[in-house]
Scaffold this motif. Structure first.
Motif, mmCIF file in Angstrom:
data_model
loop_
_atom_site.group_PDB
_atom_site.id
_atom_site.type_symbol
_atom_site.label_atom_id
_atom_site.label_comp_id
_atom_site.label_asym_id
_atom_site.label_seq_id
_atom_site.Cartn_x
_atom_site.Cartn_y
_atom_site.Cartn_z
ATOM 1 N N VAL A 1 -41.446 172.883 -17.266
ATOM 2 C CA VAL A 1 -42.774 173.146 -17.809
ATOM 3 C C VAL A 1 -42.680 173.815 -19.173
ATOM 4 O O VAL A 1 -43.410 173.463 -20.112
ATOM 5 C CB VAL A 1 -43.591 174.021 -16.833
ATOM 6 C CG1 VAL A 1 -44.912 174.445 -17.461
ATOM 7 C CG2 VAL A 1 -43.836 173.271 -15.527
ATOM 8 N N LYS A 2 -41.784 174.767 -19.317
ATOM 9 C CA LYS A 2 -41.596 175.453 -20.598
ATOM 10 C C LYS A 2 -41.184 174.469 -21.680
ATOM 11 O O LYS A 2 -41.713 174.493 -22.808
ATOM 12 C CB LYS A 2 -40.543 176.547 -20.450
ATOM 13 C CG LYS A 2 -40.304 177.335 -21.732
ATOM 14 C CD LYS A 2 -39.229 178.398 -21.539
ATOM 15 C CE LYS A 2 -38.975 179.150 -22.842
ATOM 16 N NZ LYS A 2 -37.880 180.150 -22.697
ATOM 17 N N GLU A 3 -40.248 173.592 -21.355
ATOM 18 C CA GLU A 3 -39.802 172.587 -22.319
ATOM 19 C C GLU A 3 -40.955 171.655 -22.697
ATOM 20 O O GLU A 3 -41.110 171.287 -23.872
ATOM 21 C CB GLU A 3 -38.645 171.775 -21.720
ATOM 22 C CG GLU A 3 -38.085 170.727 -22.675
ATOM 23 C CD GLU A 3 -37.015 169.860 -22.024
ATOM 24 O OE1 GLU A 3 -36.367 169.089 -22.751
ATOM 25 O OE2 GLU A 3 -36.834 169.950 -20.783
ATOM 26 N N THR B 1 -49.070 172.761 -12.258
ATOM 27 C CA THR B 1 -49.823 173.215 -11.089
ATOM 28 C C THR B 1 -48.953 173.371 -9.841
ATOM 29 O O THR B 1 -47.929 172.702 -9.683
ATOM 30 C CB THR B 1 -50.964 172.226 -10.771
ATOM 31 O OG1 THR B 1 -50.407 170.973 -10.348
ATOM 32 C CG2 THR B 1 -51.837 172.004 -11.997
ATOM 33 N N ASP B 2 -49.399 174.263 -8.956
ATOM 34 C CA ASP B 2 -48.701 174.469 -7.680
ATOM 35 C C ASP B 2 -48.751 173.209 -6.826
ATOM 36 O O ASP B 2 -47.806 172.912 -6.081
ATOM 37 C CB ASP B 2 -49.338 175.638 -6.918
ATOM 38 C CG ASP B 2 -49.100 176.980 -7.586
ATOM 39 O OD1 ASP B 2 -48.151 177.088 -8.389
ATOM 40 O OD2 ASP B 2 -49.883 177.909 -7.317
ATOM 41 N N HIS C 1 -51.241 165.913 -2.359
ATOM 42 C CA HIS C 1 -51.134 167.365 -2.211
ATOM 43 C C HIS C 1 -52.211 168.106 -3.001
ATOM 44 O O HIS C 1 -52.103 169.318 -3.229
ATOM 45 C CB HIS C 1 -49.747 167.826 -2.654
ATOM 46 C CG HIS C 1 -48.647 167.345 -1.750
ATOM 47 N ND1 HIS C 1 -48.177 166.043 -1.779
ATOM 48 C CD2 HIS C 1 -47.947 167.971 -0.763
ATOM 49 C CE1 HIS C 1 -47.233 165.900 -0.857
ATOM 50 N NE2 HIS C 1 -47.080 167.040 -0.230
ATOM 51 N N GLY C 2 -53.260 167.371 -3.393
ATOM 52 C CA GLY C 2 -54.372 168.005 -4.090
ATOM 53 C C GLY C 2 -54.158 168.208 -5.571
ATOM 54 O O GLY C 2 -54.938 168.921 -6.220
ATOM 55 N N SER C 3 -53.135 167.594 -6.115
ATOM 56 C CA SER C 3 -52.841 167.786 -7.540
ATOM 57 C C SER C 3 -53.900 167.128 -8.419
ATOM 58 O O SER C 3 -54.345 166.013 -8.136
ATOM 59 C CB SER C 3 -51.475 167.180 -7.883
ATOM 60 O OG SER C 3 -51.284 167.134 -9.287
ATOM 61 N N PRO C 4 -54.320 167.802 -9.487
ATOM 62 C CA PRO C 4 -55.197 167.138 -10.453
ATOM 63 C C PRO C 4 -54.458 166.001 -11.132
ATOM 64 O O PRO C 4 -53.231 165.893 -11.022
ATOM 65 C CB PRO C 4 -55.538 168.253 -11.439
ATOM 66 C CG PRO C 4 -54.406 169.229 -11.329
ATOM 67 C CD PRO C 4 -53.969 169.164 -9.896
ATOM 68 N N GLY D 1 -62.142 175.980 -19.733
ATOM 69 C CA GLY D 1 -62.174 175.453 -21.085
ATOM 70 C C GLY D 1 -60.824 175.047 -21.646
ATOM 71 O O GLY D 1 -60.760 174.427 -22.717
ATOM 72 N N ALA D 2 -59.743 175.387 -20.945
ATOM 73 C CA ALA D 2 -58.393 175.061 -21.420
ATOM 74 C C ALA D 2 -57.851 173.838 -20.685
ATOM 75 O O ALA D 2 -58.161 173.618 -19.511
ATOM 76 C CB ALA D 2 -57.463 176.245 -21.197
ATOM 77 N N PHE D 3 -57.037 173.038 -21.387
ATOM 78 C CA PHE D 3 -56.411 171.872 -20.784
ATOM 79 C C PHE D 3 -55.110 172.280 -20.102
ATOM 80 O O PHE D 3 -54.288 173.004 -20.678
ATOM 81 C CB PHE D 3 -56.134 170.809 -21.857
ATOM 82 C CG PHE D 3 -57.168 169.715 -21.894
ATOM 83 C CD1 PHE D 3 -56.808 168.385 -21.767
ATOM 84 C CD2 PHE D 3 -58.510 170.025 -22.032
ATOM 85 C CE1 PHE D 3 -57.762 167.384 -21.786
ATOM 86 C CE2 PHE D 3 -59.474 169.039 -22.054
ATOM 87 C CZ PHE D 3 -59.096 167.700 -21.934
ATOM 88 N N VAL D 4 -54.967 171.800 -18.868
ATOM 89 C CA VAL D 4 -53.774 172.107 -18.071
ATOM 90 C C VAL D 4 -53.139 170.801 -17.642
ATOM 91 O O VAL D 4 -53.817 169.922 -17.103
ATOM 92 C CB VAL D 4 -54.151 172.933 -16.822
ATOM 93 C CG1 VAL D 4 -52.909 173.203 -15.971
ATOM 94 C CG2 VAL D 4 -54.832 174.236 -17.221
#
Length: 552
Positions: free
Chosen positions: A528-530, A294-295, A275-278, A286-289
């Motif tokens: 995600v918050k946790e 991700t959607d 589904h195109g997920s990294p 510059g930020a790590f995700v």
């Protein structure tokens, strides 16, 4: 259909395959054995990685690439080369500590494989072989004790960098740049493996245990997929709706289109990338995700929920153990399963002529994204050495150089297959065929996997199955161009190392709960918050700083 494969061997295979997954491997906390040091590379002078000098051995039938396609061999080399001209040892004792997915080996005094390798190396090997499922706790105990064997395999651990800096030998002068050429088989290890192992405080401490960069994929029963009209050996040529309809057609009368089990979170790493997920960590401005943010990851998870509701995955999948997971694919209860090359190879050898084992290509997802393939780091941990005088370090590196002998050499055959007539006989293409002693007698490479200390680039070779080798080589050629690595590979971050184990479990528990229907996909924001609150946000910050330093 009888597969002739023991449940023990299946469990070994599924264990290895799971450890190599993009799920990550981490260990329990342990003492660093000394004062805290800055293991990061930000602002440091970075030692050059070792020069790469490929082995000039038997020419592969199917060429490999620098990007990670494995060199393929359709037959076993007939004339084995000699890669080590002199016995590396001097009669001294060497202690080594490493994990194993196999059964407990028989003691040294009765172990013909152990004795043969000692004779070839010219050393006495005092080996501690740790069952993989006990590795976390026992490594933590070892690190906390302050004791250190001569050679130690590390997969991942909280505070591992601190332990390495305090207790292990700096190998920079021995391996950096052209210095590695003194050890030709170590120089044959590809650059991606050294980079994945990374530096500590700008220096080289670890020797990578190489593994193919190709990640998990969907191993399929080609005939059944063809019957359902969903066998399309081309990336994105089949859309997810047509794929799902074919899976539903197969999932009748106690059969299932997709296999799943207690491990691997429903094989998510073979589907969500579609589904195109990294991959695990990516960099945006510059930020790590992390990919769970991700959607695309959420879209892939939504599709897995639909499959479970459609009945193409069994309702009780989380009650299926690892051994049954593979056996159900072999015997035709399921028609596909997620695994890496180790699972593909084992499947080919297990089903023999029962059906054609192949790798399904990524489908076109409903979210309109281009399918991706998650690449592995290219290593299964790394090896460190105990601090010692230069001559002792050189001895240990010579031993590791022997163990890292490439495919097509006499040394490789001994280390990976044992002694002819004892641990193997010659198969139809001249390649090693495992004897009963090596398969289940506790004597041989399966129970004493010295390649976890050091090993060469793994070859693409399936004994007596050249067509299977061609199929997997073709698959790799298609996956590497769409493959994405995680941005954190090779970076040193205590924040990530200390929280990774818990966050991996949190993520996979959440995937299992959502797919099985125990939690709603609408709760994913809370997941995600946790993740961020339990260390993900802090890890992202430190990884971003290290990434900037490594790419400056």
């Amino acid at each position: 259909m009888s597969t002739g494969v023991s449940r023990r061997r299946v469990l070994q295979t599924i264990g290895i395959g799971t450890a190599l997954a993009a799920t990550g491997v981490s260990l329990s906390a342990c003492s660093t054995g000394g004062a805290a040091k800055d293991a990061g590379n930000s602002g440091k002078n970075l030692a050059p990685f070792p020069a790469h000098v490929p082995f000039a051995g038997p020419k592969p039938d199917l060429p490999g690439t620098e990007q990670g396609v494995q060199a393929g061999y359709l037959n076993y080399p007939s004339d084995l080369a000699q890669s080590v001209q002199e016995k590396p040892g001097d009669g001294k004792k060497i202690t080594a500590w490493f994990l194993s997915w196999g059964a407990t080996p028989v003691p040294r005094e009765k172990n013909k494989y152990w004795q043969a390798v000692e004779a070839a190396l010219g050393v006495e090997l005092e080996l501690t072989v740790v069952p993989a499922m006990e590795y976390d706790a026992k490594l933590a105990t070892l690190m906390a004790s302050g004791e250190m064997p001569d050679i130690l395999q590390i997969v991942a651990a909280p505070n591992e960098a601190q332990f390495v800096l305090n207790k292990c030998a700096d190998l920079t002068e021995h391996l950096s740049g052209d210095a590695v050429k003194k050890y030709p088989n170590l120089a044959n290890i590809p650059p991606y493996a050294w980079k994945a192992t990374g530096r500590f405080d700008g220096r080289l401490y670890g020797v990578p245990v190489e593994r193919p960069v190709i990640g998990h994929g969907l191993i399929a029963n080609q005939q059944k997929f063809k019957e359902a009209g969903i066998w399309v050996p081309e990336v994105g040529a089949l859309d997810v709706n047509a794929f799902t309809q074919g899976l539903k057609q197969l999932s009748v009368k106690g059969k299932y289109g997709l296999g799943a089990s207690q491990i691997g979170a429903y094989g998510f790493n073979s589907y969500i990338a579609n589904h195109g997920s990294p991959n695990i960590w990516s960099v945006k401005d510059g930020a790590f995700v992390n990919y769970i943010e991700t959607d695309e990851f959420r879209a892939g998870l939504e599709q897995m929920v639909k499959w479970q509701q459609d009945g193409v995955i069994r309702r009780d999948a989380l009650s299926v153990d690892g051994g049954a997971y593979s056996l159900e694919f072999y015997n035709g209860t399921t028609y596909a399963m997620s695994n890496a090359f180790v699972g593909y190879k084992s499947s080919v050898l297990a089903v023999k002529d029962g059906f054609t084992v192949d790798m399904a290509r990524p489908f076109k997802p409903a979210n309109g994204a281009s399918p991706k393939h998650w690449l592995g780091s290219g290593v299964y941990g790394y090896t460190v050495l105990k601090q010692a005088p230069k001559e002792r370090i050189e001895l240990l590196l010579r031993v590791m150089n022997y163990l890292a002998a490439p495919f097509g050499t006499k040394e490789y055959e001994l280390v990976n297959h044992g002694v002819e007539g004892t641990h193997f006989t010659r198969g139809q293409d001249g390649g090693p065929a495992v004897t009963q002693l090596a398969a289940s007698g506790g004597d041989g490479p399966a129970t004493l996997p010295l390649t976890f200390i050091a090993g060469p680039p793994q070859p693409l070779y399936v004994a007596g199955q050249p067509e299977a080798t061609k199929r997997y080589h073709a698959y790799q050629q298609e996956m590497i161009p769409i493959g994405v690595a995680s941005a954190h590979y090779g970076l040193r971050s205590n924040d990530w190392a200390n929280s990774e184990r818990g966050l991996v479990k949190q993520r996979e528990d959440a995937i299992n709960a959502v797919v099985s229907g125990k939690r709603s996909l609408s709760e994913w924001d809370a997941v995600v918050k946790e993740f961020k609150e339990k260390g993900g946000a802090k890890a992202a910050e430190s990884l971003a700083a290290e990434y900037a330093a490594a790419n400056s």
